[in-house]
Design an enzyme around this catalytic site. Structure first.
Site, PDB file in Angstrom:
ATOM      1  N   ASP A  35       0.809  -1.133   0.066  1.00  0.00           N
ATOM      2  CA  ASP A  35       0.039   0.181  -0.059  1.00  0.00           C
ATOM      3  C   ASP A  35       0.627   1.286  -0.049  1.00  0.00           C
ATOM      4  O   ASP A  35       1.914   1.152  -0.165  1.00  0.00           O
ATOM      5  CB  ASP A  35      -1.013  -0.110   1.073  1.00  0.00           C
ATOM      6  CG  ASP A  35      -0.461  -0.525   2.690  1.00  0.00           C
ATOM      7  OD1 ASP A  35       0.632  -0.011   2.885  1.00  0.00           O
ATOM      8  OD2 ASP A  35      -1.071  -1.061   3.279  1.00  0.00           O
ATOM      9  N   LYS A  57      -4.514   3.772  -1.277  1.00  0.00           N
ATOM     10  CA  LYS A  57      -5.115   4.836  -2.137  1.00  0.00           C
ATOM     11  C   LYS A  57      -4.798   5.170  -3.485  1.00  0.00           C
ATOM     12  O   LYS A  57      -3.587   5.448  -3.470  1.00  0.00           O
ATOM     13  CB  LYS A  57      -5.534   6.188  -1.172  1.00  0.00           C
ATOM     14  CG  LYS A  57      -6.400   6.081  -0.160  1.00  0.00           C
ATOM     15  CD  LYS A  57      -6.551   7.432   0.599  1.00  0.00           C
ATOM     16  CE  LYS A  57      -7.058   7.168   1.805  1.00  0.00           C
ATOM     17  NZ  LYS A  57      -6.831   8.354   2.812  1.00  0.00           N
ATOM     18  N   MET A 170      -1.799   9.062  12.435  1.00  0.00           N
ATOM     19  CA  MET A 170      -2.985   9.351  11.894  1.00  0.00           C
ATOM     20  C   MET A 170      -3.779  10.758  12.576  1.00  0.00           C
ATOM     21  O   MET A 170      -4.917  10.481  12.693  1.00  0.00           O
ATOM     22  CB  MET A 170      -3.808   8.040  11.954  1.00  0.00           C
ATOM     23  CG  MET A 170      -3.453   6.837  11.159  1.00  0.00           C
ATOM     24  SD  MET A 170      -4.350   5.538  11.127  1.00  0.00           S
ATOM     25  CE  MET A 170      -4.055   4.867  12.945  1.00  0.00           C
TER      26      MET A 170
HETATM   27  N1  SAH Z   1       2.126   0.593  10.772  1.00  0.00           N
HETATM   28  C1  SAH Z   1       2.701   1.993  10.447  1.00  0.00           C
HETATM   29  C2  SAH Z   1       1.616   3.145  11.010  1.00  0.00           C
HETATM   30  C3  SAH Z   1       0.337   2.778  10.084  1.00  0.00           C
HETATM   31  S1  SAH Z   1      -0.992   4.102  10.567  1.00  0.00           S
HETATM   32  C4  SAH Z   1       3.907   2.199  11.207  1.00  0.00           C
HETATM   33  O1  SAH Z   1       4.382   1.395  12.040  1.00  0.00           O
HETATM   34  O2  SAH Z   1       4.602   3.325  11.040  1.00  0.00           O
HETATM   35  C5  SAH Z   1      -0.421   5.307   9.331  1.00  0.00           C
HETATM   36  C6  SAH Z   1      -0.047   6.532  10.180  1.00  0.00           C
HETATM   37  O3  SAH Z   1       1.222   6.426  10.456  1.00  0.00           O
HETATM   38  C7  SAH Z   1       0.005   7.872   9.026  1.00  0.00           C
HETATM   39  O4  SAH Z   1      -1.302   8.633   9.349  1.00  0.00           O
HETATM   40  C8  SAH Z   1       1.057   8.503   9.981  1.00  0.00           C
HETATM   41  O5  SAH Z   1       0.859   9.241  11.038  1.00  0.00           O
HETATM   42  C9  SAH Z   1       1.976   7.480  10.313  1.00  0.00           C
HETATM   43  N2  SAH Z   1       3.197   7.512   9.319  1.00  0.00           N
HETATM   44  C10 SAH Z   1       3.347   6.337   8.693  1.00  0.00           C
HETATM   45  N3  SAH Z   1       4.413   6.501   7.820  1.00  0.00           N
HETATM   46  C11 SAH Z   1       4.858   7.745   8.080  1.00  0.00           C
HETATM   47  C12 SAH Z   1       5.818   8.543   7.412  1.00  0.00           C
HETATM   48  N4  SAH Z   1       6.851   7.977   6.797  1.00  0.00           N
HETATM   49  N5  SAH Z   1       5.897   9.987   7.940  1.00  0.00           N
HETATM   50  C13 SAH Z   1       4.891  10.319   8.647  1.00  0.00           C
HETATM   51  N6  SAH Z   1       3.905   9.590   9.096  1.00  0.00           N
HETATM   52  C14 SAH Z   1       3.737   8.150   8.825  1.00  0.00           C
END
Ligand code: SAH
Length: 502
Positions: A35, A57, A170
């Site tokens: 994704d 998306k 998020m």
């Molecule tokens: N599993 C992921 C999180 C998924 S939820 C993890 O462990 O990082 C999705 C959220 O993660 C986004 O809305 C944002 O808040 C954050 N996120 C994930 N990758 C990001 C990135 N490279 N930069 C900023 N926020 C990020």
């Protein structure tokens, strides 16, 4: 064969942050389901014929519903396939990895979960913010800003009274209410806060402030999702620990126009210095096949006193044929080997060959200068090289001895990234364009179109050497800088010097 599913954490963005196990799962996958947050650069590591399914998306702004993703994983595994489900960050940190795992368990599908670096830790790190620090935070708390049920409120009283670092994922669209609630329930308005957008990507942006002003600042800067909200004193360490954005080429968008097979060294070097290498291949290298002339030359290789290689491609294609014919590098023992430049010489090393002659000037004229006084009419020279190469070298050497030129490959136009290029030009998002040969120049200009010449004149154009520069000027573009050493390193050096002088 029984199928299997790997739920893999791809890390927050920088594709090199994947684990060795995760990479292994990518390499053996028959199907990769990925994704938006997982870096699609990782797909390059997949085996030939691997199927890629994007479930994030798209431009339509729709994500594949979770139940369809679950079903997809199960169906593909039931076909006996190895399915790698790539997820941004860690699969279990707000990644719905748990739900996917439960479904696989229910359907009795064999699965494994491979953790990844979560953006909630690694993302902060690249922004120069340590999640904990003995002097400032002895715990950290990762909180979702987006609850499954909108009515289900976060227990703000508890959260606001936590002394550790608070990390909201998020949460960007609810930033205002997050900071208001924290202040309302007891956090000082002066508590340091940061918002990190696209953490660990080359386009990372960070805004820092306090609970009081962070919302306005983020709004003003136009920060978008994905973003991490960080609250706590550790944010102040960013001034000292922000190594990532301090890399020399950070924030620079540098277009690489070489063919896909050739671009990796330049891309690696740009990335090592923190730059964003944008690959827009303009040429494609196609081997000339069948090639009786080359086979004949290899069968009579002992008769050649010199073999001249004028590019790394030329080296690879020559050796591929030589090995295919059942020989190995030892059959070259009678010939002295000439390489036009360092890159070519390095490629020869890979086949156990050390070039006898590498001219000081890395062009055909340089080779001629080196050879003209040491060869005589009894010498025989073989030049396996590209169709359409300049005739200078063959013409001049032929005046002294016998020269056999064998055309081993041709460079064709590659327009596969034309739309992307036009978008980049329109968005004004290019800092440098690098050219490594006249053919990259010719094809780039034809791809960009005459109507864009004006815009291209405002971009810094870096040329590998005089011949390429001449081609650039012929198209009424300016050579911003020409590499002093006509190599890939020379190009990178040139850009670095420009940034430093900047
Ligand atoms: N599993 C992921 C999180 C998924 S939820 C993890 O462990 O990082 C999705 C959220 O993660 C986004 O809305 C944002 O808040 C954050 N996120 C994930 N990758 C990001 C990135 N490279 N930069 C900023 N926020 C990020």
């Amino acid at each position: 064969m029984k199928g299997k599913v790997y739920l893999v954490g791809a890390g927050p963005g920088d594709y090199k942050l994947i684990t060795l196990k995760g990479l292994e799962a990518i390499r053996k996958a028959d199907v990769i389901v990925y994704d938006r947050l997982a870096n699609d650069r990782l797909l390059k590591e997949a085996k030939k014929g691997c199927e890629f399914i994007y479930v994030g998306k798209a431009s339509s702004n729709h994500t594949m519903p979770q139940k369809d993703i679950n079903r997809l994983l199960v169906n593909k595994a039931k076909e006996g396939k190895i399915v790698t489900r790539l997820k941004g960050g860690d699969p279990y940190v707000f990644g719905r990895g748990g739900e996917e795992g439960e479904f696989l368990y229910k359907e009795e599908i064999d699965f494994e979960v491979i953790p990844g670096i979560t953006s909630a830790i690694g993302g902060l790190c690249y922004a120069g913010i340590p999640v904990t620090h003995r002097d400032y935070a002895s715990s950290f708390h990762v909180i979702t800003g987006h609850l499954k049920d909108d009515d289900e409120e976060i227990d703000w009283k508890t959260v606001a009274n936590l002394r550790g670092t608070l990390i909201f994922l998020m949460g960007l669209s609810r930033l205002k209410s997050i900071v208001q609630n924290l202040i309302k329930h007891g956090k000082q308005g002066s508590t340091p806060a940061a918002v990190i957008n696209r953490a660990t990507w080359k386009s990372q942006r960070v805004v820092t402030g306090t609970l009081e002003d962070i919302y306005d600042k983020v709004h003003r800067e136009g920060i978008e999702s994905p973003a991490i909200i960080v609250v706590g004193d550790v944010v102040n360490l960013r001034d000292k620990l922000n190594y990532f954005e301090k890399k020399l080429l950070f924030g620079k968008n540098i277009v690489v126009t070489r063919s896909r097979v050739q671009s990796s060294t330049l891309v690696e070097k740009i990335e090592e210095f923190g730059g964003n290498a944008i690959e827009i291949p303009t040429i494609e290298i196609r081997k000339i096949e069948p090639n009786d002339m080359l086979e004949d030359a290899i069968n009579h290789i002992k008769e050649y006193s010199y073999i001249i290689f004028t590019s790394a491609n030329g080296v690879n294609i020559f050796f591929e044929k030589l090995f295919d014919m059942g020989y190995d590098s030892r059959i070259l023992h009678n010939s002295r080997i000439v390489a036009v430049g360092k890159g070519t010489a390095k490629e020869l090393n890979r086949y156990g060959i050390k070039a006898d002659i590498v001219p000081k000037k890395f062009v055909g004229e340089g080779i001629f200068e080196e050879l003209k006084d040491i060869i005589n009419k009894r010498d025989r020279i073989l030049i396996p090289r590209s169709k359409g190469a300049r005739s200078f070298l063959v013409d001049e050497l032929s005046k002294i001895c016998s020269v056999t030129e064998v055309k081993t490959y041709e460079t064709l136009k590659d327009e596969s990234e034309k739309d992307r290029l036009l978008d980049l030009i329109n968005d004004g998002n290019i800092d440098y364009i690098t050219f490594t040969s006249s053919s990259t120049v010719e094809n780039f200009i034809s791809m960009a179109g005459a109507q864009n010449i004006g815009t291209l004149r405002n971009i810094k154009i870096i040329s590998i050497g005089p011949i390429t520069s001449e081609a650039i000027r012929k198209h009424s573009l300016n050579v911003y800088r020409e590499a002093r050493e006509h190599t890939i390193d020379g190009i990178v050096q040139c850009i670095i010097e420009d940034v430093q002088e900047g």
